[in-house]
Design an enzyme around this catalytic site. Structure first.
Site, PDB file in Angstrom:
ATOM      1  N   ASP A 120       0.751  -1.148  -0.113  1.00  0.00           N
ATOM      2  CA  ASP A 120      -0.039   0.363  -0.092  1.00  0.00           C
ATOM      3  C   ASP A 120       1.191   0.868   0.029  1.00  0.00           C
ATOM      4  O   ASP A 120       2.215   1.680   0.383  1.00  0.00           O
ATOM      5  CB  ASP A 120      -0.596   0.559   0.961  1.00  0.00           C
ATOM      6  CG  ASP A 120      -2.474   1.792   0.721  1.00  0.00           C
ATOM      7  OD1 ASP A 120      -3.196   0.125   0.644  1.00  0.00           O
ATOM      8  OD2 ASP A 120      -2.051   1.986   1.203  1.00  0.00           O
TER       9      ASP A 120
ATOM     10  N   GLU B  32       3.864   2.198  -4.517  1.00  0.00           N
ATOM     11  CA  GLU B  32       3.100   2.589  -5.055  1.00  0.00           C
ATOM     12  C   GLU B  32       2.489   1.743  -6.613  1.00  0.00           C
ATOM     13  O   GLU B  32       3.425   1.095  -6.400  1.00  0.00           O
ATOM     14  CB  GLU B  32       3.749   4.103  -5.931  1.00  0.00           C
ATOM     15  CG  GLU B  32       2.011   5.101  -6.616  1.00  0.00           C
ATOM     16  CD  GLU B  32       1.607   3.922  -7.747  1.00  0.00           C
ATOM     17  OE1 GLU B  32       0.485   4.140  -8.164  1.00  0.00           O
ATOM     18  OE2 GLU B  32       2.549   3.781  -8.407  1.00  0.00           O
TER      19      GLU B  32
ATOM     20  N   ASP C  57      -9.659   2.182  -5.274  1.00  0.00           N
ATOM     21  CA  ASP C  57     -10.439   3.411  -5.461  1.00  0.00           C
ATOM     22  C   ASP C  57     -11.025   3.739  -6.951  1.00  0.00           C
ATOM     23  O   ASP C  57     -10.735   2.941  -7.285  1.00  0.00           O
ATOM     24  CB  ASP C  57      -9.582   4.848  -5.157  1.00  0.00           C
ATOM     25  CG  ASP C  57      -9.484   4.694  -3.953  1.00  0.00           C
ATOM     26  OD1 ASP C  57      -9.700   4.704  -2.582  1.00  0.00           O
ATOM     27  OD2 ASP C  57      -7.915   4.607  -3.641  1.00  0.00           O
TER      28      ASP C  57
ATOM     29  N   LYS D  51     -16.177  10.116 -10.407  1.00  0.00           N
ATOM     30  CA  LYS D  51     -15.941  11.237 -11.685  1.00  0.00           C
ATOM     31  C   LYS D  51     -14.969  10.947 -12.674  1.00  0.00           C
ATOM     32  O   LYS D  51     -13.645  10.758 -12.793  1.00  0.00           O
ATOM     33  CB  LYS D  51     -15.201  12.450 -10.335  1.00  0.00           C
ATOM     34  CG  LYS D  51     -16.865  12.727  -9.502  1.00  0.00           C
ATOM     35  CD  LYS D  51     -16.050  14.225  -8.968  1.00  0.00           C
ATOM     36  CE  LYS D  51     -17.377  13.985  -7.771  1.00  0.00           C
ATOM     37  NZ  LYS D  51     -16.499  14.920  -6.280  1.00  0.00           N
TER      38      LYS D  51
ATOM     39  N   ASP E 138     -17.201  -2.808  -5.319  1.00  0.00           N
ATOM     40  CA  ASP E 138     -18.917  -2.411  -5.463  1.00  0.00           C
ATOM     41  C   ASP E 138     -18.997  -1.609  -5.795  1.00  0.00           C
ATOM     42  O   ASP E 138     -20.481  -1.292  -5.880  1.00  0.00           O
ATOM     43  CB  ASP E 138     -18.481  -1.833  -3.837  1.00  0.00           C
ATOM     44  CG  ASP E 138     -17.807  -0.462  -3.623  1.00  0.00           C
ATOM     45  OD1 ASP E 138     -17.007   0.075  -3.987  1.00  0.00           O
ATOM     46  OD2 ASP E 138     -19.156   0.589  -3.651  1.00  0.00           O
TER      47      ASP E 138
HETATM   48  C1  SAM Z   1      -9.770   1.515  -1.305  1.00  0.00           C
HETATM   49  S1  SAM Z   1      -8.749   1.057  -0.575  1.00  0.00           S
HETATM   50  C2  SAM Z   1      -9.186  -0.730   0.244  1.00  0.00           C
HETATM   51  C3  SAM Z   1      -8.440  -1.028   0.129  1.00  0.00           C
HETATM   52  C4  SAM Z   1      -8.498  -2.611   0.431  1.00  0.00           C
HETATM   53  N1  SAM Z   1      -8.203  -3.408  -0.619  1.00  0.00           N
HETATM   54  C5  SAM Z   1      -9.560  -3.149   1.154  1.00  0.00           C
HETATM   55  O1  SAM Z   1     -10.190  -4.129  -0.085  1.00  0.00           O
HETATM   56  O2  SAM Z   1      -9.487  -3.121   2.534  1.00  0.00           O
HETATM   57  C6  SAM Z   1      -7.820   1.579  -1.431  1.00  0.00           C
HETATM   58  C7  SAM Z   1      -6.386   1.338  -1.257  1.00  0.00           C
HETATM   59  O3  SAM Z   1      -5.344   1.734  -1.745  1.00  0.00           O
HETATM   60  C8  SAM Z   1      -4.542   2.366  -1.315  1.00  0.00           C
HETATM   61  N2  SAM Z   1      -3.631   3.115  -3.029  1.00  0.00           N
HETATM   62  C9  SAM Z   1      -4.829   3.804  -3.423  1.00  0.00           C
HETATM   63  N3  SAM Z   1      -3.604   4.449  -4.563  1.00  0.00           N
HETATM   64  C10 SAM Z   1      -2.670   3.096  -4.549  1.00  0.00           C
HETATM   65  C11 SAM Z   1      -1.447   3.539  -4.526  1.00  0.00           C
HETATM   66  N4  SAM Z   1      -1.543   4.508  -6.058  1.00  0.00           N
HETATM   67  N5  SAM Z   1      -0.139   3.094  -5.097  1.00  0.00           N
HETATM   68  C12 SAM Z   1      -0.631   2.095  -3.921  1.00  0.00           C
HETATM   69  N6  SAM Z   1      -1.754   2.036  -2.825  1.00  0.00           N
HETATM   70  C13 SAM Z   1      -2.541   2.608  -3.385  1.00  0.00           C
HETATM   71  C14 SAM Z   1      -4.893   3.106  -0.965  1.00  0.00           C
HETATM   72  O4  SAM Z   1      -3.711   3.955   0.503  1.00  0.00           O
HETATM   73  C15 SAM Z   1      -6.250   2.600   0.183  1.00  0.00           C
HETATM   74  O5  SAM Z   1      -5.446   1.905   1.377  1.00  0.00           O
END
Ligand code: SAM
Length: 199
Positions: A58, A85, A108, A112, A144
Site C-alpha cells: 500500500d 506505489e 478506489d 468522477k 462495489d
Molecule cells: C479503498 S482502499 C481498499 C483497501 C483494501 N484493498 C480493502 O479492500 O480493504 C484502497 C487502498 O489503496 C491504496 N492506494 C490507493 N492508491 C494507491 C497507489 N497508487 N499505490 C498503492 N496503494 C494505493 C490506498 O491507500 C488504500 O489503502
C-alpha cells in the site's frame, strides 16, 4: 521526482527488483495484495496458507504499519508488508512470472470523469498484471462500483492476455473479506468478485 541543483527534474525510481531488498523464496507460492489497506485480507490469507508468501502493498505508511503489526502480533512471518506505489511496484520491481495470484480488492473507483485517469485498471496496466503472473496465474478483482467493475472487465477482455477463470481459482478464499468489503456490506452495498487466468 526530484529537482537537482542543476535545474533538471528527474525520476528517481529505477528498475529495482524486489529481491534486492526483500529475500523471497521463489520455490514457494507467492501472492500479492495490491492496495491492501489495513491488510486484514492479506493477514487472513497468510494465516490460512503459512507455506505461501503474501506480499501486502500500500502507498500509505500508516496502513502498512498496521500490516506489519498484524504480521508480528499474529506471528505471520510469511506476510510481507511493502510500502509501495502500485504502478511502480508492478511495472518496475516485480520480476516476470513471479506471482501465483494477484488480489486487487475494492480499489478506489474514482467515479468522477475528471478523476478517471487515476484508476489503476487502465488498459496498459493489464500488461503488467500478465507479466508478473506465472503462466496460469490468477488476477482476482473486487469492487462495489459497477462502472469500475465493467471498465476492468472490458480492459481484461480487451488485453487478450487473460481468460475468465473457473470458480476454483478463488474458491479457497471465498469466505475471506477485506476491510472495505466488510464496510460496504455493512452499508448495504454489494461487492462483486471476478477472477481471470493468465493465458
Ligand atoms: C479503498 S482502499 C481498499 C483497501 C483494501 N484493498 C480493502 O479492500 O480493504 C484502497 C487502498 O489503496 C491504496 N492506494 C490507493 N492508491 C494507491 C497507489 N497508487 N499505490 C498503492 N496503494 C494505493 C490506498 O491507500 C488504500 O489503502
Amino acid at each position: 521526482m526530484k529537482k537537482r541543483s542543476d535545474g533538471i527534474y528527474f525520476l528517481t525510481e529505477r528498475y529495482a527488483p524486489i529481491e534486492d531488498f526483500l529475500p523471497i523464496d521463489t520455490s514457494r507460492p507467492i501472492e500479492l495484495d495490491l492496495g491492501c489497506g489495513d491488510g486484514d485480507f492479506a493477514a487472513q490469507l497468510a494465516a490460512r496458507y503459512p507455506e505461501r508468501t503474501i506480499l501486502a502493498a500500500d502507498l500509505l505508511l500508516g496502513r502498512i504499519r498496521k500490516v506489519r503489526n498484524k504480521s508480528e502480533q499474529r506471528n505471520l512471518p510469511n506476510l510481507k508488508p511493502l510500502r509501495a506505489e502500485s504502478r511502480l511496484l508492478i511495472s518496475r520491481m516485480i520480476p516476470d512470472g513471479m506471482l501465483d495470484r494477484v488480489h486487487l480488492l475494492c480499489p478506489d473507483p474514482w467515479p468522477k470523469d475528471r478523476h478517471s485517469f487515476r484508476r489503476l485498471n487502465s488498459s496498459d496496466i493489464m500488461m503488467h498484471f500478465a507479466r508478473i503472473l506465472k503462466p496460469g496465474g490468477v488476477f482476482h478483482f473486487s469492487s462495489d462500483d459497477a462502472p469500475y467493475f465493467e471498465f476492468t472487465v472490458r480492459n481484461l477482455e480487451g488485453s487478450g492476455l487473460f481468460a475468465p477463470a473457473d470458480k476454483a481459482a478463488i474458491a479457497d478464499i471465498a469466505d475471506l473479506k477485506s476491510d472495505f468489503e466488510r464496510q460496504w456490506i455493512e452499508a448495504g452495498r454489494t461487492v462483486v468478485h471476478t477472477a481471470w487466468r493468465k493465458l
